[in-house]
Scaffold this motif. Structure first.
Motif, PDB file in Angstrom:
ATOM      1  N   ASP A 122       0.893  -0.878  -0.269  1.00 25.77           N
ATOM      2  CA  ASP A 122       0.367  -0.094   0.309  1.00 25.77           C
ATOM      3  C   ASP A 122       0.733   1.086  -0.190  1.00 25.77           C
ATOM      4  OD1 ASP A 122       0.451   0.955   2.946  1.00 25.77           O
ATOM      5  OD2 ASP A 122      -0.075  -1.594   2.859  1.00 25.77           O
ATOM      6  N   GLU A 123       0.476   2.506  -0.131  1.00 24.38           N
ATOM      7  CA  GLU A 123       0.929   3.597  -0.756  1.00 24.38           C
ATOM      8  C   GLU A 123       1.676   4.016   0.555  1.00 24.38           C
ATOM      9  OE1 GLU A 123      -0.760   6.558  -2.169  1.00 24.38           O
ATOM     10  OE2 GLU A 123      -1.761   5.093  -4.426  1.00 24.38           O
ATOM     11  N   ALA A 124       0.741   3.915   2.125  1.00 24.19           N
ATOM     12  CA  ALA A 124       1.327   4.517   3.099  1.00 24.19           C
ATOM     13  C   ALA A 124       2.318   3.234   3.702  1.00 24.19           C
ATOM     14  CB  ALA A 124       0.743   4.044   4.040  1.00 24.19           C
ATOM     15  N   THR A 125       2.418   2.195   3.249  1.00 19.64           N
ATOM     16  CA  THR A 125       3.452   1.474   3.941  1.00 19.64           C
ATOM     17  C   THR A 125       4.897   1.670   2.947  1.00 19.64           C
ATOM     18  OG1 THR A 125       2.628   0.014   5.102  1.00 19.64           O
ATOM     19  CG2 THR A 125       4.911  -0.370   4.358  1.00 19.64           C
ATOM     20  N   ALA A 126       5.176   1.934   1.897  1.00 16.71           N
ATOM     21  CA  ALA A 126       5.231   2.155   0.770  1.00 16.71           C
ATOM     22  C   ALA A 126       6.120   3.614   1.338  1.00 16.71           C
ATOM     23  CB  ALA A 126       5.348   2.874  -0.654  1.00 16.71           C
ATOM     24  N   GLY A 127       5.309   5.499   1.406  1.00 16.94           N
ATOM     25  CA  GLY A 127       5.998   6.326   1.924  1.00 16.94           C
ATOM     26  C   GLY A 127       6.643   5.857   3.289  1.00 16.94           C
ATOM     27  N   LEU A 128       6.351   5.018   3.972  1.00 13.92           N
ATOM     28  CA  LEU A 128       6.950   5.063   5.205  1.00 13.92           C
ATOM     29  C   LEU A 128       8.392   4.498   5.098  1.00 13.92           C
ATOM     30  CD1 LEU A 128       7.119   5.111   8.247  1.00 13.92           C
ATOM     31  CD2 LEU A 128       6.355   2.425   8.572  1.00 13.92           C
ATOM     32  N   ILE A 129       8.269   3.534   3.871  1.00  6.57           N
ATOM     33  CA  ILE A 129       9.738   2.712   3.868  1.00  6.57           C
ATOM     34  C   ILE A 129      10.916   3.953   3.131  1.00  6.57           C
ATOM     35  CG2 ILE A 129      11.056   1.224   2.390  1.00  6.57           C
ATOM     36  CD1 ILE A 129       8.604  -0.391   2.567  1.00  6.57           C
ATOM     37  N   GLU A 130      10.492   4.822   2.735  1.00  4.85           N
ATOM     38  CA  GLU A 130      11.055   6.058   1.611  1.00  4.85           C
ATOM     39  C   GLU A 130      11.690   6.860   2.728  1.00  4.85           C
ATOM     40  OE1 GLU A 130       9.865   8.910  -2.164  1.00  4.85           O
ATOM     41  OE2 GLU A 130       9.090   7.458  -1.768  1.00  4.85           O
ATOM     42  N   THR A 131      10.265   6.918   3.769  1.00  2.00           N
ATOM     43  CA  THR A 131      11.297   8.111   4.669  1.00  2.00           C
ATOM     44  C   THR A 131      12.074   7.614   5.464  1.00  2.00           C
ATOM     45  OG1 THR A 131       8.767   8.883   5.063  1.00  2.00           O
ATOM     46  CG2 THR A 131      10.096   9.304   6.497  1.00  2.00           C
ATOM     47  N   LEU A 132      12.044   6.345   5.855  1.00  2.72           N
ATOM     48  CA  LEU A 132      13.447   5.287   6.790  1.00  2.72           C
ATOM     49  C   LEU A 132      13.889   5.521   5.787  1.00  2.72           C
ATOM     50  CD1 LEU A 132      12.039   2.378   8.447  1.00  2.72           C
ATOM     51  CD2 LEU A 132      14.405   2.701   8.073  1.00  2.72           C
ATOM     52  N   ALA A 133      14.255   5.223   4.792  1.00  2.00           N
ATOM     53  CA  ALA A 133      15.761   5.158   3.558  1.00  2.00           C
ATOM     54  C   ALA A 133      16.460   6.493   3.536  1.00  2.00           C
ATOM     55  CB  ALA A 133      15.459   4.316   2.599  1.00  2.00           C
ATOM     56  N   GLY A 134      15.454   7.659   4.034  1.00  2.00           N
ATOM     57  CA  GLY A 134      15.997   9.454   3.913  1.00  2.00           C
ATOM     58  C   GLY A 134      16.843   8.821   4.895  1.00  2.00           C
ATOM     59  N   ILE A 135      16.462   8.460   6.258  1.00  2.00           N
ATOM     60  CA  ILE A 135      17.115   8.183   7.421  1.00  2.00           C
ATOM     61  C   ILE A 135      19.130   7.815   7.553  1.00  2.00           C
ATOM     62  CG2 ILE A 135      17.082   8.454   9.852  1.00  2.00           C
ATOM     63  CD1 ILE A 135      14.336   9.352  10.179  1.00  2.00           C
ATOM     64  N   ALA A 136      18.217   6.331   7.302  1.00  2.00           N
ATOM     65  CA  ALA A 136      19.330   5.948   7.001  1.00  2.00           C
ATOM     66  C   ALA A 136      18.742   4.358   6.157  1.00  2.00           C
ATOM     67  CB  ALA A 136      19.822   4.355   8.759  1.00  2.00           C
TER      68      ALA A 136
END
Length: 704
Positions: free
Chosen positions: A160-174
């Motif tokens: 889903d888009e919400a989980t994809a967005g969360l992974i993208e946010t997390l990947a931007g940190i580490a």
């Protein structure tokens, strides 16, 4: 069980002057483990400096120690012949495999076939074979896969888009790079992220109103106070010194002389003025806020505004009270946690914690981990294809040195071609550095060269073996050009030379060339000595003449007539005359055929030993010590005889010119005439001298 050649019916052949096993079929490769290790040409070799597919070498080097040993070669051979239906195909060196060539009766072979089909499916290719071009790019293979077994998930892994967005946010940190080449996150990143979110939210919760004495301006106020506190501490110390002893007032007050020494516009000298006290110190210890150093006026006004100071002057206790008000805020900041997610902001962190998708992310990671075996199988397909193409060629350079002696191939240790002194040599081996003490055992003439390329930014050393030509122009420091197997050129400089005979003809002329060099050196040294002596005498005479004592010094230095010297010279002249007369007498007695035999005997006496030594060394030239010096463990002789050596070094071949300058032709003919005449006269004199010694002793030569 002791291994013997009879364990398997090996075939043998003579390769490089030694009997070696011959690998002629896939069955030979299958039974390599049964070959007596004493019969392997190489027992160990380094990965560096080889002209071979680097990834294939790494695949054979299973323990990744930078060296390939016999056990690793056997293990690779057994795996290959097990997963392939017909191991004879290894001798064809193909970079493709048909699906029918996989041995599906073996579990690993069946798994590899399934992985090969999966690769083609990922690439959206429909064919019944797979090649190296299909497995070369992992990123392309896994580009559109949700899970690839590397323990990393990307936004594409989410449902889903919400989980994809969360992974993208997390990947931007580490983040870590997924096999598909996209940034993603692993289990450690997920755990660290949610831990940081929880800690950051808890820390922010502890930030009550009491922590912020100046509200939203607390951070700015603290920064303003910290910027001024050292200067204020300095001011109050000056005041305390004056209170302690009024005599110090002049020393701690503003330095008027330094201010007066400033030239030009004082507005441009703010940095120098800022070194003066914050304000005029006094025994009362009061800081008048409107009478501060102009360079610090803005900083003081900033503190007054942010902190809300209403007094016109501050005492040291007032300032201490201001600093104490920041203690709760400082303690809270020191206890800060969850800084990893601070950039997201408190509201975003609270939302992430409220939604709590941690379990969803970990479930996706488990699904990805479940594909690990399939992903590794996909990489093994690439391994199989590389070994299918390159392994047989490697065996021809390891079990036997067949490629080295095959004109159609070059050995994997042959780095390229060196051009030097009107010749080129193809026997160039990359080495760590000169090792003449080991390479001298090879019996070869070796040039150690340092090769550099500014264009490529690369440098290395080579050992170049010369097997033809002369050595007159070769010396340390001589420049040459080296071309690697890809055609890149390098500046080569000779750093060391291991001298050994190159050919029998070269050994024939060697004594005469050495004698000629010795004579030339002797003449040059004598001429230099006489020139130095003449210049010294001339200088001494000039010095004597300038002080008016030249004539007296010359008269005093002139030697007198010495009768003994004249007698010695006369006796020597008589002896030489007797020898010359004896030579002339013997010359008259010789017939022409006796002359020819005598000259031949003399030539044999001079050049014979040198030619014999060269012949023996040339028969025993061995490449093994050169490779051993570079880290190889050579287990058998690798001879380079005269005939084979001529194929490794190529000399410049000039055509015979039909039109030549007549004067140049005459000069060349005269040079050749005088050269041969000098040699004949020298040999004749030596022969006659020998005859003059033998005849008075009553010794009869078989020639006379």
């Amino acid at each position: 069980m002791k291994q013997t050649p009879e364990t398997y019916p090996w075939k043998f052949a003579s390769v490089g002057g030694a009997v070696r096993v011959s690998i002629q079929s896939g069955e030979d490769i299958r039974h390599l483990g049964e070959l007596d290790r004493k019969m392997w040409t190489v027992l160990s070799c380094p990965l560096d400096g080889l002209e071979f597919d680097a990834k294939t070498l790494q695949l054979i080097d299973t323990d990744a120690d930078g060296r390939i040993r016999v056990d690793e070669v056997i293990k690779t051979a057994q795996w290959l012949t097990r997963v392939l239906k017909d191991p004879d195909g290894l001798l064809k060196e193909k970079d493709t495999l048909a699906f029918t060539e996989f041995n599906t009766d073996d579990p690993d072979g069946e798994r590899l076939l399934s992985s090969a089909r999966q690769i083609l499916a990922n690439l959206k290719l429909d064919k019944d074979h797979i090649g190296l071009e299909d497995t070369a790019d992992n990123v392309k293979i896994f580009a559109e896969t949700k899970f690839n077994g590397d323990g990393i998930i990307t936004p594409a892994s989410a449902d889903d888009e919400a989980t994809a967005g969360l992974i993208e946010t997390l990947a931007g940190i580490a983040s870590a790079t997924d096999r598909s080449g996209v940034p993603g996150v692993n289990a450690d990143h997920v755990e660290a992220f949610y831990t940081a979110c929880a800690e950051y939210a808890e820390w922010q919760k502890a930030g009550t109103k009491e922590v912020f004495p100046f509200g939203d301006k607390t951070a700015d106020a603290l920064a303003a106070v910290n910027a001024l506190k050292d200067k204020i501490a300095d001011f109050f110390m000056r005041c305390r010194l004056i209170g302690f002893d009024a005599a110090t007032a002049g020393a701690v007050d503003v330095n008027v002389e330094k201010i007066a020494a400033i030239e030009g516009n004082l507005a441009d000298a703010e940095s120098e003025i800022s070194l003066q006290p914050l304000a005029k110190p006094c025994a009362e210890g009061k800081l008048v806020l409107k009478a501060v150093n102009p360079a610090w006026k803005a900083a003081v006004d900033n503190v007054v505004t942010l902190v809300g100071i209403e007094k016109d002057a501050l005492e040291e206790a007032d300032w201490a009270a201001i600093e104490a008000r920041f203690a709760p805020y400082t303690a809270w900041m020191d206890a800060k946690k969850g800084g990893l997610v601070e950039g997201l902001g408190l509201e975003a962190v609270k939302t992430i914690l409220k939604e709590d998708r941690k379990a969803v992310l970990l479930e996706l990671l488990e699904k990805d981990k479940a594909e690990e075996a399939n992903a590794l199988s996909i990489e093994e397909v690439d391994k199989l294809l590389r070994l299918n193409k390159h392994f047989y060629r490697f065996l021809n350079n390891y079990v036997v040195l067949a490629d080295f002696y095959d004109p159609a191939h070059k050995a994997i240790f042959q780095a390229g071609r060196l051009y030097i002194d009107q010749r080129s040599t193809d026997l160039c081996v990359k080495v760590a550095g000169p090792a003449p003490e080991i390479s001298s055992l090879s019996g070869m003439y070796i040039l150690y060269c340092a090769c550099t390329s500014e264009k490529l930014g690369k440098s290395f050393n080579i050992a170049a073996v010369l097997t033809a030509g002369d050595v007159n122009g070769l010396r340390e420091g001589k420049n040459a050009v080296f071309y690697d197997r890809e055609g890149n050129d390098y500046t080569a400089k000779v750093t060391a030379i291991v001298e050994n005979p190159i050919s029998v003809p070269q050994a024939f002329w060697a004594p005469y060339k050495k004698a000629a060099r010795w004579i030339n050196d002797k003449i040059d040294r004598n001429a230099a000595a006489k020139n130095e002596k003449s210049m010294g005498n001339l200088t001494s005479a000039a010095d004597s003449a300038t002080d008016g004592k030249g004539a007296e010094a010359a008269a005093a230095a002139k030697p007198g007539f010495d009768v003994s010297k004249v007698a010695v010279i006369t006796i020597a002249a008589a002896a030489v005359s007797g020898v010359l007369l004896g030579i002339v007498a013997v010359l008259k007695a010789l017939t022409w055929w006796q002359w020819l035999i005598l000259i031949a005997v003399i030539i044999l006496l001079i050049s014979g030993p040198s030619m014999f030594i060269a012949w023996r060394k040339l028969r025993k030239r061995d490449l093994g010590p050169v490779l051993n010096a570079n880290g190889w463990a050579i287990n058998a002789a690798s001879l380079v005889n005269v005939k084979f050596g001529k194929t490794l070094t190529s000399l410049a071949a000039y055509p015979r010119l039909s039109e030549v300058d007549p004067e140049a032709r005459k000069k060349a003919a005269r040079r050749r005439f005088w050269c041969w005449l000098s040699v004949i006269v020298l040999l004749a004199c030596i022969g006659l001298w020998l005859c003059n010694i033998l005849l008075p002793l009553g010794l009869k030569s078989p020639l006379f």
